[in-house]
Design an enzyme around this catalytic site. Sequence first.
Site, PDB file in Angstrom:
ATOM      1  N   LYS A   1       2.585  51.186  61.597  1.00 56.12           N
ATOM      2  CA  LYS A   1       1.933  51.602  60.351  1.00 56.12           C
ATOM      3  C   LYS A   1       0.521  51.022  60.250  1.00 56.12           C
ATOM      4  O   LYS A   1       0.296  49.850  60.551  1.00 56.12           O
ATOM      5  CB  LYS A   1       2.796  51.139  59.179  1.00 56.12           C
ATOM      6  CG  LYS A   1       2.134  51.243  57.812  1.00 56.12           C
ATOM      7  CD  LYS A   1       3.101  50.813  56.732  1.00 56.12           C
ATOM      8  CE  LYS A   1       2.412  50.712  55.379  1.00 56.12           C
ATOM      9  NZ  LYS A   1       3.368  50.469  54.289  1.00 56.12           N
TER      10      LYS A   1
ATOM     11  N   HIS B   1      10.987  50.206  54.732  1.00 60.33           N
ATOM     12  CA  HIS B   1      10.425  50.999  53.632  1.00 60.33           C
ATOM     13  C   HIS B   1      11.278  52.256  53.435  1.00 60.33           C
ATOM     14  O   HIS B   1      11.734  52.860  54.414  1.00 60.33           O
ATOM     15  CB  HIS B   1       8.990  51.376  53.994  1.00 60.33           C
ATOM     16  CG  HIS B   1       8.141  51.840  52.847  1.00 60.33           C
ATOM     17  ND1 HIS B   1       8.365  53.033  52.193  1.00 60.33           N
ATOM     18  CD2 HIS B   1       7.066  51.281  52.249  1.00 60.33           C
ATOM     19  CE1 HIS B   1       7.448  53.189  51.247  1.00 60.33           C
ATOM     20  NE2 HIS B   1       6.646  52.136  51.251  1.00 60.33           N
TER      21      HIS B   1
ATOM     22  N   ASP C   1       4.966  42.389  54.596  1.00 62.24           N
ATOM     23  CA  ASP C   1       3.699  42.554  53.883  1.00 62.24           C
ATOM     24  C   ASP C   1       3.775  42.113  52.430  1.00 62.24           C
ATOM     25  O   ASP C   1       2.756  41.786  51.818  1.00 62.24           O
ATOM     26  CB  ASP C   1       3.179  43.992  53.990  1.00 62.24           C
ATOM     27  CG  ASP C   1       4.184  45.046  53.542  1.00 62.24           C
ATOM     28  OD1 ASP C   1       5.330  44.683  53.197  1.00 62.24           O
ATOM     29  OD2 ASP C   1       3.832  46.241  53.554  1.00 62.24           O
ATOM     30  N   HIS C   2       4.965  42.088  51.848  1.00 63.80           N
ATOM     31  CA  HIS C   2       5.176  41.607  50.471  1.00 63.80           C
ATOM     32  C   HIS C   2       6.669  41.581  50.213  1.00 63.80           C
ATOM     33  O   HIS C   2       7.465  41.775  51.134  1.00 63.80           O
ATOM     34  CB  HIS C   2       4.449  42.483  49.439  1.00 63.80           C
ATOM     35  CG  HIS C   2       4.663  43.951  49.635  1.00 63.80           C
ATOM     36  ND1 HIS C   2       5.869  44.560  49.421  1.00 63.80           N
ATOM     37  CD2 HIS C   2       3.819  44.928  50.065  1.00 63.80           C
ATOM     38  CE1 HIS C   2       5.777  45.845  49.694  1.00 63.80           C
ATOM     39  NE2 HIS C   2       4.541  46.096  50.094  1.00 63.80           N
TER      40      HIS C   2
ATOM     41  N   LYS D   1       8.265  43.713  44.734  1.00 66.40           N
ATOM     42  CA  LYS D   1       7.117  44.517  45.142  1.00 66.40           C
ATOM     43  C   LYS D   1       6.355  45.043  43.908  1.00 66.40           C
ATOM     44  O   LYS D   1       6.956  45.482  42.934  1.00 66.40           O
ATOM     45  CB  LYS D   1       7.603  45.704  45.974  1.00 66.40           C
ATOM     46  CG  LYS D   1       6.520  46.688  46.384  1.00 66.40           C
ATOM     47  CD  LYS D   1       7.091  47.812  47.221  1.00 66.40           C
ATOM     48  CE  LYS D   1       6.017  48.829  47.584  1.00 66.40           C
ATOM     49  NZ  LYS D   1       6.528  49.907  48.451  1.00 66.40           N
TER      50      LYS D   1
ATOM     51  N   CYS E   1       1.374  47.514  49.844  1.00 71.35           N
ATOM     52  CA  CYS E   1       1.087  47.680  51.269  1.00 71.35           C
ATOM     53  C   CYS E   1      -0.398  47.641  51.604  1.00 71.35           C
ATOM     54  O   CYS E   1      -0.855  46.787  52.369  1.00 71.35           O
ATOM     55  CB  CYS E   1       1.671  49.002  51.763  1.00 71.35           C
ATOM     56  SG  CYS E   1       3.447  49.159  51.532  1.00 71.35           S
TER      57      CYS E   1
ATOM     58  N   HIS F   1      -2.131  52.475  57.327  1.00 67.26           N
ATOM     59  CA  HIS F   1      -2.303  52.577  55.863  1.00 67.26           C
ATOM     60  C   HIS F   1      -3.596  51.933  55.376  1.00 67.26           C
ATOM     61  O   HIS F   1      -3.644  51.344  54.287  1.00 67.26           O
ATOM     62  CB  HIS F   1      -1.099  51.974  55.135  1.00 67.26           C
ATOM     63  CG  HIS F   1      -0.846  52.614  53.795  1.00 67.26           C
ATOM     64  ND1 HIS F   1       0.080  52.145  52.889  1.00 67.26           N
ATOM     65  CD2 HIS F   1      -1.416  53.690  53.199  1.00 67.26           C
ATOM     66  CE1 HIS F   1       0.080  52.900  51.805  1.00 67.26           C
ATOM     67  NE2 HIS F   1      -0.827  53.853  51.957  1.00 67.26           N
TER      68      HIS F   1
END
Length: 603
Positions: free
Chosen positions: A152, A308, A360-361, A385, A93, A154
């Site tokens: 989010k 998530h 994001d991935h 991930k 992330c 982060h």
Amino acid sequence: MGPRMWIRPQGDPRGKPRRDASWVLLGLSLLLGTSGFQAANAFKPNILLIMADDLGIGDLGCYGNDTLRTPNIDRLAAEGVRLTQHLAAAPLCTPSRSAFLTGRHSFRSGMEARDGYRALQWNGGSGGLPENETTFARILQQQGYATGLIGKWHQGVSCESRADHCHHPLNHGFAYFYGMPFTLVNDCDPGRPPEVDAGTRARLWLYTQLGALGALTAALSRICGFVSVSRKAVLGVAGLVFLFFVSWYASFGFVRRWNCLLMRNHEVTEQPMVLERTAHLMLQEAVSYIGRNKHRPFLLFVSLLHVHVPLVTTKPFLGKSWHGLYGDNVEEMDWLVGEILQAIEENGLKNTTFTYFTSDHGGHLEARDEHSQLGGWNGIFKGGKGMGGWEGGIRVPGIFRWPGVLPAGRVIHEPTSLMDVFPTVVQLGGGEVPRDRVIDGRSLVPLLQGTVEHSAHEFLFHYCGQHLHAARWHEKDSGRLWKVHFMTPRFHPEGAGACYGQGLCPCSGDGVTRHSPPLLFDLARDPSEARPLSPDSEPQYSEVLARVGGAVDRHRRTLTPVPPQFSLSHIVWRPWLQPCCGTFPFCACTEAGDPARADLTRP
């Protein structure tokens, strides 16, 4: 209120001036022989960026899934352009989002780790996206855009004091922020086992128990007269054990309170956050932001908490999918995307808004409980991930829509990167890409528009932390797509395809295999990376390794040392940096409204 399919509403007449202007500009562009992007840029499009969290590329219908319902994202793809080789710059992330925001590999900002921690661990840490980094939001803000981030972050909060907010979204070009400065973790759900530094916590608790046992043994020995131990010595040992316990429990014992909170701009509005209604609050904020800014160009980055873990899913979606709680969460995420897209339409902004959807991935394969899989599906691609080399960790959805400007239903099979969104958005907003630093992304405008056949990337480099795990070479003339692996994680159990029991595969050390010579794959013929090539099976074997090796050498010459943001001194929790509503350490507040409300109705 149950799930509602996305139905195209009638446009809001208040949005017609900008919408009609776009069609006039596009018509003029055709008459004058100029590009649609050039004409559209004259009035600056709205830009809506939507990023899911941990979503597997194989979880969407438009990428081949026929067992999960994602009609809104599928429709977005049908009305726009879909990329099939869209790649995250990092498989976790924090570094992936850093690269996305800046158009630069995250290690150029110090937002990667050589070993140890690979993502930010605390709101109260001092690490984060450095102030001298330039995000696309900062550039568009300078171009007159309203800029907002909902969801989010982060990327850190503060550096030296609780109020300096050096890493905060408002210090990186976003004029409005509502959401979670950290990320969802299992600790946010009181019913789930701890996640943040769970191994360290277990060791500290063991040491505390051993210390307490030692203090108790000394006390009993003194009482029974077995050994001569002074009362002060017993009290001293007990005091040291107590201080040791307090020193670590002050942070780890309150992870939910310290990390699981919501902020509006610089103010903490809910601590700890009520998970069951967070999705409603995020949706309400996104729809409200669109309505408030419909008469001016805006950039809105909706950074979803879905999908998530701990997979907080509201009642209307529970038990409705074929894939348990994870499937329910994916379908709720699709519904949220549909509601945001509907708000764009209801405000008459569909034809003046450049919309983008991604993750994001890759999906988190190791996320499981005793009942089911809690992570995503990465389709035919190996890994997930945390794995910087294998495709499953870095290949993500890439969907773009701009009606009348981008061709509907087009599919592009060229390698592209999340880092490309930075120069793309900057170009569309009328800004300029910084020239005082290395920018790894390349504008997607020509590729999306169809004025060029191939991606601007000949080589792409895939990192796990600060370790180069793989590189790819797009041999454009032949159409071959070569992938070279220098290191790969060691799966366990062997052949399992992930690192079950570890949470994530490591980037270095005993958990990886270094390949000499490197592994070579032709992704055009073997996208699953199942059959490594050899000099006997591939005549170009030596040539490919030499070309990629030369590109790696040139790439390494662009690297310069920067302060590490994931060092222990930056990662550790610091009470004086902890965001707090009320009096520290008794931080507690709740958003206005009914915390028990879990029904996602339209605001």
